[in-house]
Scaffold this active site. Structure first.
Site, PDB file in Angstrom:
ATOM      1  CG  HIS A  20      -0.323   0.606   2.464  1.00 27.22           C
ATOM      2  ND1 HIS A  20      -1.075   1.093   3.269  1.00 27.22           N
ATOM      3  CD2 HIS A  20       0.587   0.679   3.202  1.00 27.22           C
ATOM      4  CE1 HIS A  20      -0.314   1.244   4.681  1.00 27.22           C
ATOM      5  NE2 HIS A  20       0.678   1.136   4.191  1.00 27.22           N
TER       6      HIS A  20
ATOM      7  CB  CYS B  67       1.864  10.588  -1.648  1.00 27.45           C
ATOM      8  SG  CYS B  67       1.398   9.020  -2.299  1.00 27.45           S
TER       9      CYS B  67
ATOM     10  CG  HIS C  71       5.538   1.286   2.639  1.00 27.99           C
ATOM     11  ND1 HIS C  71       4.595   2.304   1.673  1.00 27.99           N
ATOM     12  CD2 HIS C  71       4.799   0.247   3.456  1.00 27.99           C
ATOM     13  CE1 HIS C  71       4.222   2.368   3.059  1.00 27.99           C
ATOM     14  NE2 HIS C  71       4.137   1.357   3.643  1.00 27.99           N
TER      15      HIS C  71
ATOM     16  CG  HIS D 294       2.680  -2.404   6.420  1.00 26.08           C
ATOM     17  ND1 HIS D 294       4.137  -1.972   7.672  1.00 26.08           N
ATOM     18  CD2 HIS D 294       2.240  -1.777   6.057  1.00 26.08           C
ATOM     19  CE1 HIS D 294       3.562  -0.415   7.455  1.00 26.08           C
ATOM     20  NE2 HIS D 294       3.245  -0.055   6.087  1.00 26.08           N
TER      21      HIS D 294
ATOM     22  CG  HIS E 118       0.173 -12.898  -1.142  1.00 23.98           C
ATOM     23  ND1 HIS E 118       0.712 -13.898  -1.241  1.00 23.98           N
ATOM     24  CD2 HIS E 118       0.630 -12.297   0.206  1.00 23.98           C
ATOM     25  CE1 HIS E 118       0.958 -14.835  -0.791  1.00 23.98           C
ATOM     26  NE2 HIS E 118       1.784 -14.049   0.641  1.00 23.98           N
TER      27      HIS E 118
ATOM     28  CD  GLU F 257       0.879   1.090   8.816  1.00 20.14           C
ATOM     29  OE1 GLU F 257       0.542   1.050   8.206  1.00 20.14           O
ATOM     30  OE2 GLU F 257       1.139   1.380   9.527  1.00 20.14           O
TER      31      GLU F 257
HETATM   32 ZN   LIG Z   1       2.826   1.708   5.038  1.00 16.63          ZN
END
Ligand SMILES: [Zn+2]
Length: 148
Positions: free
Chosen positions: A22, A31, A35, A37, A75, A135
Site C-alpha cells: 500500500h 505521498c 511498500h 506490511h 498478497h 501494521e
Molecule cells: Zn505502510
C-alpha cells in the site's frame, strides 16, 4: 428485567494475517512510496451470552469469517477508492493509479484490492475489516461496533 452481562472475547491467530502492499497520502501533497506490511488482525467482540450455549459467539465461525476477509486482501496491492488524491481507474485487466492527476502505477487487476476507504491507513483497514489491525509490532488500530 434481568441484569444483562456483557462479555468481551478476542480472537487472534497466526493465520489471520495478510501481507499486502500500500501507500498512503499525508496532509498536503506528501505521498508514500509503494511498500508492504505483514498485517496481523485481532477481533474483539463484545456482547451478551447466548443463553443456551453460554458463549458470546462461536469462535470457529468467527475465525472462518476472518480467514475469508484476510484472504481477500492477502498478497494484493491495497488501493483506496474514496481518496481525493489518489485516482484509481479500472481498465479491463489493469488498474491505473494516478496521484494528484499524474500517472504513477499500472497493476494487473487481479493483484489489486480496491477498497471503499479514503486512505489505506491502518485505521481505515481496521474499520473496513471491523477488527484490530497491526501494521508493525506495536503499531495498530482498533475499530469496534457494538453488537445489537
Ligand atoms: Zn505502510
Amino acid at each position: 428485567m434481568a441484569a444483562h452481562k456483557e462479555f468481551k472475547v478476542a480472537v487472534t491467530k497466526d493465520n489471520l494475517v495478510f501481507a499486502s502492499a500500500h501507500f498512503i497520502t499525508f496532509p498536503g501533497h506528501r505521498c508514500e512510496k509503494l511498500h508492504g506490511h505483514n498485517y496481523r488482525t485481532r477481533v474483539v467482540v463484545e456482547g451478551g451470552l447466548d443463553p443456551e450455549a453460554h458463549y458470546v459467539l462461536d469462535f470457529s465461525m468467527l475465525k472462518d469469517l476472518m480467514k475469508r476477509l484476510t484472504d481477500e486482501i492477502d498478497h494484493k496491492v491495497l488501493l483506496p477508492l474514496g481518496s481525493t488524491k489518489i485516482q484509481v481507474r479500472e481498465e479491463g485487466e489493469t488498474v491505473r493509479v494516478a496521484v494528484a492527476g499524474k500517472p504513477r502505477y499500472v497493476f494487473p487487476r487481479e493483484d489489486c484490492a480496491l477498497l471503499p476507504v479514503p486512505n489505506t491507513t491502518v485505521e481505515m483497514l481496521a474499520q473496513y475489516l471491523e477488527v484490530e489491525v497491526e501494521e508493525n509490532f506495536g503499531q495498530s488500530a482498533t475499530y469496534r461496533e457494538s453488537l445489537g
